[in-house]
Design an enzyme around this catalytic site. Structure first.
Site, PDB file in Angstrom:
ATOM      1  N   ASP A 178      24.933  27.579 -15.693  1.00  0.00           N
ATOM      2  CA  ASP A 178      23.772  28.454 -15.470  1.00  0.00           C
ATOM      3  C   ASP A 178      23.270  28.327 -14.027  1.00  0.00           C
ATOM      4  O   ASP A 178      22.334  29.018 -13.629  1.00  0.00           O
ATOM      5  CB  ASP A 178      22.664  28.219 -16.506  1.00  0.00           C
ATOM      6  CG  ASP A 178      22.153  26.796 -16.538  1.00  0.00           C
ATOM      7  OD1 ASP A 178      22.643  25.952 -15.754  1.00  0.00           O
ATOM      8  OD2 ASP A 178      21.253  26.522 -17.365  1.00  0.00           O
TER       9      ASP A 178
ATOM     10  N   GLU B  58      23.949  14.043 -14.140  1.00  0.00           N
ATOM     11  CA  GLU B  58      23.496  14.742 -12.926  1.00  0.00           C
ATOM     12  C   GLU B  58      22.462  13.911 -12.160  1.00  0.00           C
ATOM     13  O   GLU B  58      21.418  13.536 -12.695  1.00  0.00           O
ATOM     14  CB  GLU B  58      22.920  16.122 -13.280  1.00  0.00           C
ATOM     15  CG  GLU B  58      22.443  16.857 -12.024  1.00  0.00           C
ATOM     16  CD  GLU B  58      22.412  18.367 -12.113  1.00  0.00           C
ATOM     17  OE1 GLU B  58      22.832  18.918 -13.152  1.00  0.00           O
ATOM     18  OE2 GLU B  58      21.974  18.996 -11.138  1.00  0.00           O
TER      19      GLU B  58
END
Ligand code: KIV
Length: 257
Positions: A46, A182
C-alpha cells in the site's frame, strides 16, 4: 499444492541461512522486470499510495486501488510469489479479513499481508484457515503513522523489544509464513530472527534479518522528493526521466515547421 510447498520452502531457506529478497511493484512492467531479475517476492504494497498515487501516507489508499494494482502486477509475475497488502480498514474483523483476502487472491495475489502482531492473531488464523498464505508486518506500522505522529524506530527499549518479540511469536503461532520487520532496532531484529522459525524480512531493520524488502521506487531513485535514511538508491531513474524529457522538449522546440 504449489503455494504451500513454496511457504515451506521459505522456512527451509531460513534454516539453510539463505537470504530472501522482496521488492514492491504496482504495475505490469515493474512486476515483470523484477520477476525476470530473479526476485523471490513481489509485494503490491500500500506504499503505492505515496509513490504512485501521490497521497501523504498509506492511510488514504482504498481497497479498489489495491485490487486495481494487484491485477496489473499479477499479469507481470510468472515465477516470484506475489503478495498484496490488505489496506487500512479492510481487516478489522476476521470475517472482513477473510473476505478481502479472497478478493486480493481473485485479483491475482498468491499471498496477502496485513499490519499487526498479537492484536491481529484472529485475523491471521482466519485467513490461513482459508489456505491463503499470510505475511505479517510488525514494528513501525505505516497504517498507524498518523496515530504515532511519524515514522519512528521500534524496539529500542527493552519493553518495546519484548513486545515485538511477543508479536513475532504470536504471528508465527497464528500461521503467518513470514513477517516483515519495519524500522526495528537492528539488535531487536536479530533477537526476533533467532527466536522464530518463520523468515523475518527487514526494511530499515539492519542486516540480521532472514531477508530484505524495499520499496522499488526508493531503490531505483524514482521518488526523489523523499528517500528513507536507510536506503541508498542503486540508480537514479528520476534524473534519467528528467534528462529524457528535456532532450525531447529541446528537440521538439528546435524542429522547423
Ligand atoms: O507497503 C509496502 O510497500 C510495505 C513494505 C514497505 C514492507 O509494506
Amino acid at each position: 499444492m504449489v503455494v504451500s510447498a513454496t511457504m515451506e520452502d521459505f522456512r527451509a531457506r531460513k534454516r539453510r541461512g539463505e537470504r530472501l529478497t522482496a521488492l514492491t511493484a504496482y504495475d505490469y512492467p515493474t512486476a515483470r522486470l523484477l520477476d525476470e531479475s530473479g526476485i523471490d517476492i513481489v509485494l503490491v504494497g500500500d506504499s503505492l499510495g505515496m509513490v504512485v498515487l501521490g497521497y501523504d501516507d498509506t492511510t488514504e489508499v482504498t481497497f479498489d486501488e489495491m485490487l486495481h494494482h494487484t491485477r496489473a502486477a499479477a499479469r507481470g509475475v510468472k515465477r516470484a510469489l506475489l503478495v498484496a497488502d490488505l489496506s487500512i480498514g479492510t481487516y478489522n474483523t476476521p470475517e472482513e479479513a477473510v473476505a478481502n483476502a479472497h478478493r486480493l487472491v481473485e485479483a491475482g495475489a498468491q499471498a496477502v499481508k496485513l499490519e499487526g502482531g498479537a492484536s491481529h492473531g484472529a485475523q491471521i488464523e482466519a485467513i490461513v484457515r482459508e489456505k491463503i498464505p499470510l505475511m505479517a508486518h510488525i514494528g513501525m506500522l505505516p497504517q498507524s503513522v498518523r496515530l504515532e505522529g511519524g515514522y519512528k524506530v521500534k524496539g529500542r527499549s527493552a519493553v518495546e523489544a519484548e513486545r515485538l518479540l511477543q508479536d513475532a511469536r504470536a504471528v508465527e503461532t497464528a500461521g503467518a509464513f513470514s513477517v516483515v520487520l519495519e524500522i526495528v532496532a537492528a539488535d531487536t531484529a536479530r533477537q526476533i530472527t533467532e527466536a522464530i522459525g518463520i523468515p523475518t524480512i527487514g526494511i530499515g531493520s539492519g542486516e540480521h534479518c532472514d531477508g530484505q524488502i524495499l520499496v522499488t521506487h526508493d531503490l531505483i531513485g524514482l521518488y526523489p522528493w523523499f528517500t528513507p535514511k536507510f536506503v541508498s538508491p542503486e540508480v537514479h531513474v528520476a534524473e534519467e526521466i528528467r534528462r529524457a524529457a528535456r532532450i525531447f522538449i529541446d528537440r521538439t522546440h528546435g524542429q522547423v515547421r
